[in-house]
Structures are given as structure tokens and as C-alpha cells.
Design a protein around this motif. Structure first.
Motif, PDB file in Angstrom:
ATOM      1  N   ILE A 164      -8.438 -45.796 -12.968  1.00 33.44           N
ATOM      2  CA  ILE A 164      -9.015 -44.754 -12.114  1.00 33.44           C
ATOM      3  C   ILE A 164      -8.069 -43.556 -12.042  1.00 33.44           C
ATOM      4  O   ILE A 164      -8.498 -42.403 -12.137  1.00 33.44           O
ATOM      5  CB  ILE A 164      -9.276 -45.287 -10.683  1.00 33.44           C
ATOM      6  N   ILE A 165      -6.775 -43.844 -11.922  1.00 29.82           N
ATOM      7  CA  ILE A 165      -5.810 -42.744 -11.871  1.00 29.82           C
ATOM      8  C   ILE A 165      -5.891 -41.942 -13.172  1.00 29.82           C
ATOM      9  O   ILE A 165      -5.960 -40.716 -13.163  1.00 29.82           O
ATOM     10  CB  ILE A 165      -4.379 -43.277 -11.615  1.00 29.82           C
ATOM     11  N   ASP A 166      -5.923 -42.643 -14.315  1.00 31.70           N
ATOM     12  CA  ASP A 166      -6.074 -41.950 -15.609  1.00 31.70           C
ATOM     13  C   ASP A 166      -7.281 -41.048 -15.596  1.00 31.70           C
ATOM     14  O   ASP A 166      -7.238 -39.897 -16.009  1.00 31.70           O
ATOM     15  CB  ASP A 166      -6.319 -42.970 -16.740  1.00 31.70           C
ATOM     16  N   ARG A 214      -7.577 -36.946 -15.855  1.00 31.82           N
ATOM     17  CA  ARG A 214      -8.045 -36.413 -17.126  1.00 31.82           C
ATOM     18  C   ARG A 214      -8.461 -34.947 -17.010  1.00 31.82           C
ATOM     19  O   ARG A 214      -8.226 -34.159 -17.894  1.00 31.82           O
ATOM     20  CB  ARG A 214      -9.205 -37.251 -17.655  1.00 31.82           C
ATOM     21  N   GLY A 215      -9.083 -34.586 -15.895  1.00 27.88           N
ATOM     22  CA  GLY A 215      -9.560 -33.204 -15.763  1.00 27.88           C
ATOM     23  C   GLY A 215      -8.522 -32.273 -15.142  1.00 27.88           C
ATOM     24  O   GLY A 215      -8.830 -31.140 -14.827  1.00 27.88           O
ATOM     25  N   TRP A 216      -7.319 -32.763 -14.959  1.00 29.20           N
ATOM     26  CA  TRP A 216      -6.318 -31.955 -14.267  1.00 29.20           C
ATOM     27  C   TRP A 216      -5.875 -30.764 -15.108  1.00 29.20           C
ATOM     28  O   TRP A 216      -5.818 -30.831 -16.331  1.00 29.20           O
ATOM     29  CB  TRP A 216      -5.094 -32.805 -13.921  1.00 29.20           C
ATOM     30  N   GLU A 225      -0.478 -35.101  -2.139  1.00 30.03           N
ATOM     31  CA  GLU A 225      -1.510 -36.107  -1.926  1.00 30.03           C
ATOM     32  C   GLU A 225      -2.544 -36.116  -3.045  1.00 30.03           C
ATOM     33  O   GLU A 225      -3.030 -37.156  -3.455  1.00 30.03           O
ATOM     34  CB  GLU A 225      -2.205 -35.818  -0.592  1.00 30.03           C
ATOM     35  N   ASN A 226      -2.866 -34.940  -3.539  1.00 31.04           N
ATOM     36  CA  ASN A 226      -4.000 -34.855  -4.465  1.00 31.04           C
ATOM     37  C   ASN A 226      -3.630 -34.504  -5.899  1.00 31.04           C
ATOM     38  O   ASN A 226      -4.494 -34.526  -6.774  1.00 31.04           O
ATOM     39  CB  ASN A 226      -5.014 -33.839  -3.949  1.00 31.04           C
ATOM     40  N   GLY A 227      -2.391 -34.143  -6.142  1.00 27.98           N
ATOM     41  CA  GLY A 227      -2.019 -33.775  -7.501  1.00 27.98           C
ATOM     42  C   GLY A 227      -0.612 -34.219  -7.794  1.00 27.98           C
ATOM     43  O   GLY A 227      -0.096 -35.135  -7.154  1.00 27.98           O
ATOM     44  N   GLU A 228      -0.013 -33.567  -8.775  1.00 26.62           N
ATOM     45  CA  GLU A 228       1.355 -33.906  -9.137  1.00 26.62           C
ATOM     46  C   GLU A 228       2.184 -32.635  -9.049  1.00 26.62           C
ATOM     47  O   GLU A 228       1.852 -31.619  -9.679  1.00 26.62           O
ATOM     48  CB  GLU A 228       1.361 -34.460 -10.567  1.00 26.62           C
ATOM     49  N   LEU A 252      -3.293 -30.481 -11.117  1.00 18.60           N
ATOM     50  CA  LEU A 252      -4.270 -30.720 -10.060  1.00 18.60           C
ATOM     51  C   LEU A 252      -5.678 -30.637 -10.650  1.00 18.60           C
ATOM     52  O   LEU A 252      -5.913 -29.894 -11.602  1.00 18.60           O
ATOM     53  CB  LEU A 252      -4.101 -29.604  -9.019  1.00 18.60           C
ATOM     54  N   HIS A 253      -6.580 -31.405 -10.077  1.00 10.92           N
ATOM     55  CA  HIS A 253      -7.976 -31.258 -10.509  1.00 10.92           C
ATOM     56  C   HIS A 253      -8.523 -29.968  -9.916  1.00 10.92           C
ATOM     57  O   HIS A 253      -8.288 -29.705  -8.730  1.00 10.92           O
ATOM     58  CB  HIS A 253      -8.797 -32.455 -10.033  1.00 10.92           C
TER      59      HIS A 253
END
Ligand SMILES: Nc1nc2c(ncn2[C@@H]2O[C@H](COP(=O)(O)OP(=O)(O)OP(=O)(O)O)[C@@H](O)[C@H]2O)c(=O)[nH]1
Ligand SMILES: [Mg+2]
Length: 445
Positions: free
Chosen positions: A360-362, A366-368, A388-391, A408-409
Motif C-alpha cells: 500500500i505504501i508503494d 507511486r503518484g508522488w 504525516e502525508n509525504g516524505e 508528496l502526492h
């Protein structure tokens, strides 16, 4: 409340014989009636006999042919049976003829499923959905049912009142259908506004054949406390919980009603809103039951229903569940080859759940994309949101402005701006190696 005359469909505690028609050459004779037996037991009936009939042609009067029907009647009498349950859908005339011959109540597969749904419905929405489906199923059959009832109520020679009663029944049923539809619309509208108010969190929906282990998985991943039962259609409404992934990322996880072969189409229509959750999901987890010998059939049926619901384009991972009680390793290999996006788990023992989490993390990542984010130094919420939501790849803190490089997405950019209107976001195409790994970014900041 006035209700139209309805045949008592409930089979709770009744002694039942199961009958199914199998086309010649099919090898799933036994399995076919096993599923019907699970359905009957779930509805509370005691299964006393199973009668699979190999036959290619459907008899318009008795479905299985008059000779076979007479044999069935004998069996039913000998075993003191209350109900005969057919695995196939019957016409009102067939029901009438079979009831006369067997002197038992005759119900078909759709009626049995409707009965289970009606006893399992808990929420107001599910209750209305089931009643609607039941009425829509019985409305065109009211004529046949009236004849059926008049037989028990000494209706011979009372044709006039019977016809009148039929008209009254029809009108009451139609009026009630309209009323239920209106109520349902109201609930659905409220739900839609609840959904749109939700945060930009990505949503993951559990779908799959009934009894595949969706609720068990939901409980294993979140603290949802969903009802888990070795019965069909334990879950009839959608439950959504926050699922916290390793690293603190959160998604919304939804559990919902299961599918089955020959799900009455009135039911699908009535439950459309409940199933809508699946269509709006960012990712579907299709849960399959490796413990069943019918897993290949079941996966195909779920795929078909998903297609009809318009979920064809939603990215899907096949979750091969119950590996601890796998029935046939060959089926597993076939499914793995056919669906390259798969994970093999046991929701019950917790085996390999981490593979699912990683997948799920992958998927989420993927769209980040890379972004350069600028914000005033006084708002700590921005950085917390990004973690929380990205890297977060790097941070630099200035007197006037902070600058963060992140992955980030794009969906989360909207939420960021909602959080703090003065945030500036630039897309950034990294050249060469990434400025630093997240760990060293942590240290440099
Ligand atoms: N051995 C084994 N049993 C499992 C596993 N996952 C679920 N089960 C069992 O399968 C049965 C059905 O589980 P549920 O989670 O209720 O299935 P569901 O898909 O939510 O079913 P419905 O809500 O009825 O559609 C229960 O008896 C579970 O304990 C598993 O990984 N291994
Ligand atoms: Mg369930």
C-alpha cells in the motif's frame, strides 16, 4: 403499518431440502449445493438433504421436470421437510406447481439471499435497502403469491375479493417502494456530503466474495471491531476506519458487503450507494479466499460485479487470504500469474500482513511528485502535515521564510493550502541525486 400480503420467506429453524440444476458435463455439482447449504444455514434452516439434478433443459412448469418433482415430493414427505430451497430462480408458476406437489414451502435462491439480508441488516440504510429489494422482487410476483395464499385461506370461489385484494396489495407495495426510495435518497445525500467533507486522505476499499475475510482483515489492520462470522453476509453496511501505516501515513479503509454468485439484481441496485464506496476508492483490495475450492470461480464473479459497478479503472490488488488453510496450491499459482498485483496473507494469523502494508505504501507513493514548499516560520502545522502525508527530503529555516523539499502526492497539495493559505508550492524536478536521504535530512535540520 399496512404491508402487502407477503409469503413468509423466512426459513429460520425449518427443515429444508436443497435442489439445484447442474448442466450436464459440469463438475461442480457438489460444491454448488455446498454454497446453497451455507446460505440456508446462515438463514437458520436445518439442511436435511441435497438433491443436485443433472439436466440441460429447464421445465417451464416444474423446473426440474414433473417426474423429478414427484421424486422430490416423496423425499420431502419422508424426511418431514418444511421447505424446499432451489439454487436457481423460479417463476411464480413454478413455485406454485412445486408447492402443490410437495406440500412444502418452496423458495428460490434470490428469496433466500433476501431473507438473510433482511435478518442481518442493522443500520437504517441497510434495512431500507433490503425492504426495497424485497418489495421489488415480490411486486411482479404478487399475482402468483395471491393464488398461493388463497389456497391456504380457503380462497376457492372467492375470486372476486381475491382480485380486489391483489389490486390493493399492488397499490400498497408501489406506494411503499416510492416512499422507501425517497428515504434512501435522503440518507444517501447526507452520506455524500459527509464524504466530500472528508480530508484528502486516500481511501482503500475492501471488496470480495462473502466470507472471504474482509472484516477479519479490517480488524487486523485497524481497531474497527467489525463483526466476524463464519456465515455469509455478516457485513451489510460500509464501515470506514483510519488505517495508520508504518511511518505514520494514514489512509481510510472501508469494509463493505460481500458479493456472491447470482446476487439478485434488485439487491445490487438497492445497495448501489453502499457499494459506491468501492467506485470512489483510490485502491481496491480484492480479498479472495484460498481456503475455498471455488476460489477461481469466486474471483471471476467478484471481477464481474466490480465491472458492472464501474470499478474497472480503480487500481486493484488481489489479496489472497487464508493461506493458513489453503485448499489448492495450484489455484494460488494460477491466480498469482493472472493477477501480478497480488499479496498472499492470512488475516487470522497475521501472516505476511507487512507485505500488504508495504504494498500500500508503494502504491501511495507511486503518484508522488517533488515539491518545493515555502511558508512563514510561525506555522508548525505545515511541517507536521508534510511529515504525516509525504516524505521530507530537506528543510531550511529562515527568519522570513522556511523552505522544504518534499515528495508528496499532488492530492495533498490541496489540503496543504487549506491548512495555510499563505503557503507557496512549486513543482520541482530534481536533477542528479536527491539532495539527501530522509534520514540525513532529519540530521541536517
Ligand atoms: N483460517 C482462516 N480463517 C479466516 C481468515 N480470515 C478470515 N477467516 C475466517 O473466515 C470467516 C469469515 O470472515 P469474515 O471476516 O466475517 O468475512 P467477510 O469477508 O467479512 O464476510 P461477509 O461480511 O459475510 O461478506 C470467519 O470465520 C473468519 O474467522 C484467515 O486468514 N484464515
Ligand atoms: Mg464482513
Amino acid at each position: 403499518m399496512v404491508r402487502p400480503n407477503r409469503k413468509q420467506l423466512s426459513v429460520a429453524k425449518e427443515r429444508a431440502i436443497l435442489v439445484g440444476l447442474v448442466p450436464p458435463g459440469e463438475d461442480w455439482k457438489e460444491e454448488l449445493l455446498n454454497e446453497l447449504a451455507s446460505l440456508a444455514r446462515t438463514a437458520g434452516a436445518v439442511v436435511v438433504d441435497k438433491v443436485p439434478q443433472v439436466r440441460s433443459r429447464i421445465d417451464p412448469a416444474y423446473y426440474i421436470g414433473k417426474g423429478k418433482a414427484a421424486e422430490l415430493a416423496q423425499k420431502a414427505r419422508a424426511a418431514d421437510v418444511d421447505t424446499v430451497i432451489f439454487d436457481n430462480d423460479l417463476s411464480p408458476a413454478q413455485v406454485r406447481n412445486l408447492e402443490q406437489l410437495t406440500q412444502a414451502k418452496v423458495i428460490d435462491r434470490s428469496e433466500l439471499i433476501l431473507d438473510i439480508f433482511s435478518t442481518h441488516a442493522r443500520t437504517r440504510q441497510a434495512k431500507i435497502q433490503v425492504e426495497l429489494a424485497q418489495l421489488e422482487y415480490t411486486l411482479p410476483r404478487l399475482r402468483g403469491m395471491w393464488t398461493h395464499l388463497s389456497r391456504f385461506e380457503g380462497g376457492i370461489g372467492t375470486r372476486g375479493p381475491g382480485e380486489q385484494q391483489l389490486e390493493v396489495d399492488r397499490r400498497i407495495a408501489s406506494r411503499r417502494i416510492n416512499e422507501l426510495k425517497k428515504r434512501l435518497k435522503k440518507i444517501e445525500r447526507r452520506k455524500v456530503s459527509e464524504v466530500t467533507k472528508r480530508s484528502p486522505e486516500l481511501s482503500v476499499s475492501l471488496v470480495g466474495y462473502t466470507n472471504a475475510g474482509k472484516s477479519t482483515l479490517m480488524n487486523a489492520l485497524t481497531d474497527a471491531g467489525m463483526l466476524v462470522e463464519d456465515k455469509l453476509f455478516a457485513t451489510l453496511d460500509t464501515r470506514t476506519r483510519r488505517w495508520v501505516l508504518p511511518g505514520g501515513k494514514k489512509v481510510l479503509l472501508s469494509d463493505t458487503v460481500g458479493f456472491i454468485r447470482g446476487l439478485p439484481h434488485h439487491l445490487i441496485a438497492a445497495f448501489r450507494a453502499t457499494l459506491e464506496e468501492a467506485r470512489n476508492a483510490d485502491i481496491l483490495l480484492h480479498i479472495a479466499d484460498l481456503g475455498s475450492r471455488q476460489v477461481l470461480h469466486q474471483v471471476a464473479i467478484v471481477e464481474e460485479v466490480l465491472k458492472n459497478l464501474g470499478c474497472k479503472d480503480v487500481p486493484t490488488i488481489l489479496v489472497l487470504n487464508k493461506v493458513d488453510i489453503m485448499a489448492d496450491p495450484v489455484d494460488l499459482e494460477i491466480l498469482k500469474r493472472k493477477y501480478p498485483e497480488n499479496v498472499v496473507i492470512s488475516a487470522l494469523t497475521g501472516e505476511r500482513l507487512e507485505d500488504l502494508r508495504e504494498r500500500i505504501i508503494d502504491y501511495l507513493e507511486r503518484g508522488w511528485q517533488h515539491f518545493r514548499i515555502f511558508c512563514t516560520p510561525d506555522d508548525g502545522r505545515v511541517l507536521a502535515y508534510l511529515y504525516e502525508n509525504g516524505e521530507v527530503l530537506s528543510k531550511s529555516f529562515g527568519n522570513e521564510e522556511n523552505e522544504f523539499l518534499v515528495r508528496l502526492h499532488p492530492d495533498y497539495v490541496v489540503g496543504l493550502k487549506r491548512l495555510n493559505g499563505s503557503v507557496r508550492v512549486n513543482e520541482w524536478v530534481p536533477s542528479g541525486p536527491s539532495p539527501s536521504s530522509p534520514r540525513s535530512a532529519e540530521q541536517s535540520g
